[in-house]
Design a protein around this motif. Structure first.
Motif, PDB file in Angstrom:
ATOM      1  N   ILE A 175       0.867  -1.172   0.000  1.00  0.00           N
ATOM      2  CA  ILE A 175       0.000   0.000   0.000  1.00  0.00           C
ATOM      3  C   ILE A 175       0.905   1.223   0.000  1.00  0.00           C
ATOM      4  CG2 ILE A 175      -1.712   1.321   1.294  1.00  0.00           C
ATOM      5  CD1 ILE A 175      -2.642  -1.385   2.475  1.00  0.00           C
ATOM      6  N   ALA A 176       0.675   2.148  -0.929  1.00  0.00           N
ATOM      7  CA  ALA A 176       1.451   3.378  -0.997  1.00  0.00           C
ATOM      8  C   ALA A 176       0.671   4.500  -0.344  1.00  0.00           C
ATOM      9  CB  ALA A 176       1.766   3.727  -2.442  1.00  0.00           C
ATOM     10  N   CYS A 177       1.316   5.208   0.566  1.00  0.00           N
ATOM     11  CA  CYS A 177       0.688   6.315   1.267  1.00  0.00           C
ATOM     12  C   CYS A 177       1.572   7.547   1.091  1.00  0.00           C
ATOM     13  CB  CYS A 177       0.537   5.965   2.745  1.00  0.00           C
ATOM     14  SG  CYS A 177      -0.234   7.275   3.702  1.00  0.00           S
ATOM     15  N   VAL A 178       1.036   8.586   0.441  1.00  0.00           N
ATOM     16  CA  VAL A 178       1.787   9.815   0.176  1.00  0.00           C
ATOM     17  C   VAL A 178       1.050  10.969   0.838  1.00  0.00           C
ATOM     18  CG1 VAL A 178       2.673  11.356  -1.615  1.00  0.00           C
ATOM     19  CG2 VAL A 178       2.614   8.893  -2.025  1.00  0.00           C
ATOM     20  N   LYS A 181       5.506   4.355   2.848  1.00  0.00           N
ATOM     21  CA  LYS A 181       5.126   5.687   3.325  1.00  0.00           C
ATOM     22  C   LYS A 181       6.104   6.721   2.777  1.00  0.00           C
ATOM     23  CE  LYS A 181       3.124   8.506   6.373  1.00  0.00           C
ATOM     24  NZ  LYS A 181       2.188   9.411   5.825  1.00  0.00           N
ATOM     25  N   VAL A 182       5.558   7.749   2.090  1.00  0.00           N
ATOM     26  CA  VAL A 182       6.349   8.834   1.528  1.00  0.00           C
ATOM     27  C   VAL A 182       5.747  10.148   2.015  1.00  0.00           C
ATOM     28  CG1 VAL A 182       7.150   9.942  -0.593  1.00  0.00           C
ATOM     29  CG2 VAL A 182       6.896   7.461  -0.511  1.00  0.00           C
ATOM     30  N   ARG A 183       6.592  11.067   2.461  1.00  0.00           N
ATOM     31  CA  ARG A 183       6.095  12.341   2.969  1.00  0.00           C
ATOM     32  C   ARG A 183       5.762  13.309   1.834  1.00  0.00           C
ATOM     33  NH1 ARG A 183       9.602  14.417   7.558  1.00  0.00           N
ATOM     34  NH2 ARG A 183       8.651  12.611   8.478  1.00  0.00           N
ATOM     35  N   ASN A 184       6.719  13.567   0.944  1.00  0.00           N
ATOM     36  CA  ASN A 184       6.511  14.544  -0.132  1.00  0.00           C
ATOM     37  C   ASN A 184       7.098  14.039  -1.449  1.00  0.00           C
ATOM     38  OD1 ASN A 184       5.341  16.915   1.230  1.00  0.00           O
ATOM     39  ND2 ASN A 184       7.270  16.891   2.362  1.00  0.00           N
ATOM     40  N   HIS A 225       3.343   6.786 -11.264  1.00  0.00           N
ATOM     41  CA  HIS A 225       2.355   5.832 -10.752  1.00  0.00           C
ATOM     42  C   HIS A 225       2.592   5.578  -9.272  1.00  0.00           C
ATOM     43  CE1 HIS A 225       0.496   1.557 -10.969  1.00  0.00           C
ATOM     44  NE2 HIS A 225      -0.396   2.453 -10.628  1.00  0.00           N
ATOM     45  N   ILE A 226       1.571   5.790  -8.494  1.00  0.00           N
ATOM     46  CA  ILE A 226       1.604   5.481  -7.068  1.00  0.00           C
ATOM     47  C   ILE A 226       0.619   4.339  -6.871  1.00  0.00           C
ATOM     48  CG2 ILE A 226       1.164   6.348  -4.756  1.00  0.00           C
ATOM     49  CD1 ILE A 226       1.746   9.171  -5.944  1.00  0.00           C
ATOM     50  N   GLY A 227       1.145   3.153  -6.676  1.00  0.00           N
ATOM     51  CA  GLY A 227       0.300   1.975  -6.531  1.00  0.00           C
ATOM     52  C   GLY A 227       0.990   0.762  -7.140  1.00  0.00           C
ATOM     53  N   ASN A 228       0.231  -0.323  -7.256  1.00  0.00           N
ATOM     54  CA  ASN A 228       0.738  -1.570  -7.819  1.00  0.00           C
ATOM     55  C   ASN A 228       0.308  -1.698  -9.272  1.00  0.00           C
ATOM     56  OD1 ASN A 228       1.787  -2.919  -5.301  1.00  0.00           O
ATOM     57  ND2 ASN A 228      -0.317  -2.514  -4.678  1.00  0.00           N
ATOM     58  N   SER A 229       1.175  -2.287 -10.103  1.00  0.00           N
ATOM     59  CA  SER A 229       0.852  -2.563 -11.508  1.00  0.00           C
ATOM     60  C   SER A 229       1.269  -3.981 -11.852  1.00  0.00           C
ATOM     61  CB  SER A 229       1.585  -1.610 -12.444  1.00  0.00           C
ATOM     62  OG  SER A 229       1.060  -0.333 -12.353  1.00  0.00           O
ATOM     63  N   ARG A 230       0.516  -4.580 -12.727  1.00  0.00           N
ATOM     64  CA  ARG A 230       0.888  -5.904 -13.195  1.00  0.00           C
ATOM     65  C   ARG A 230       1.702  -5.807 -14.488  1.00  0.00           C
ATOM     66  NH1 ARG A 230      -0.624 -10.668 -11.573  1.00  0.00           N
ATOM     67  NH2 ARG A 230      -2.364  -9.837 -10.409  1.00  0.00           N
TER      68      ARG A 230
END
Length: 127
Positions: free
Chosen positions: A5-8, A84-87, A100-105
């Protein structure tokens, strides 16, 4: 298997153009294609038949992909499923690129550019 899970907290993107993608969230498949004819001229001389992609083989030639000949073994262990990314600051994405922020196949991107320089004839100078 855990999914990442990407959280920005904050993202700023100034420009996205020419078949580029800004994607937040997961995707099954991303495919981008960009074609361009770039002409640089010393004089403003324009012809009526300019701009045809069909006139240049670079836009229709197959891309030579080399087959994989070596075997790959790997494993991934995500002990913490959160990335987890701040900026994030992005000046620009152009010509068939992906932010792209997330998962890709599957992701496939292609950019083809024909650069043309039209220079004026040079006169021989005799001193």
């Amino acid at each position: 298997m855990l999914q990442r899970i990407a959280c920005v907290d904050h993202i700023k993107v100034d420009s996205v153009s020419f078949s580029s993608i800004f994607q937040i969230g997961d995707s099954e498949q991303i495919c981008g294609i960009s074609r361009a004819i770039a002409v640089q001229r010393e004089a403003e001389i324009f012809y009526t038949n300019e701009g045809s992609f069909g006139a240049y083989p670079i836009f229709s030639e197959a891309i030579p992909f080399e087959p994989m000949t070596e075997s790959l073994n790997g494993s991934t262990q995500n002990l913490n499923p959160v990335l987890k990314v701040r900026n994030i600051g992005i000046m620009g994405a152009s010509s068939s690129s992906v932010v792209h922020i997330g998962n890709s196949r599957h992701i496939s991107m292609e950019a083809r550019v024909k650069h043309i320089r039209q220079l004026l004839p040079r006169r021989n100078h005799v001193d």
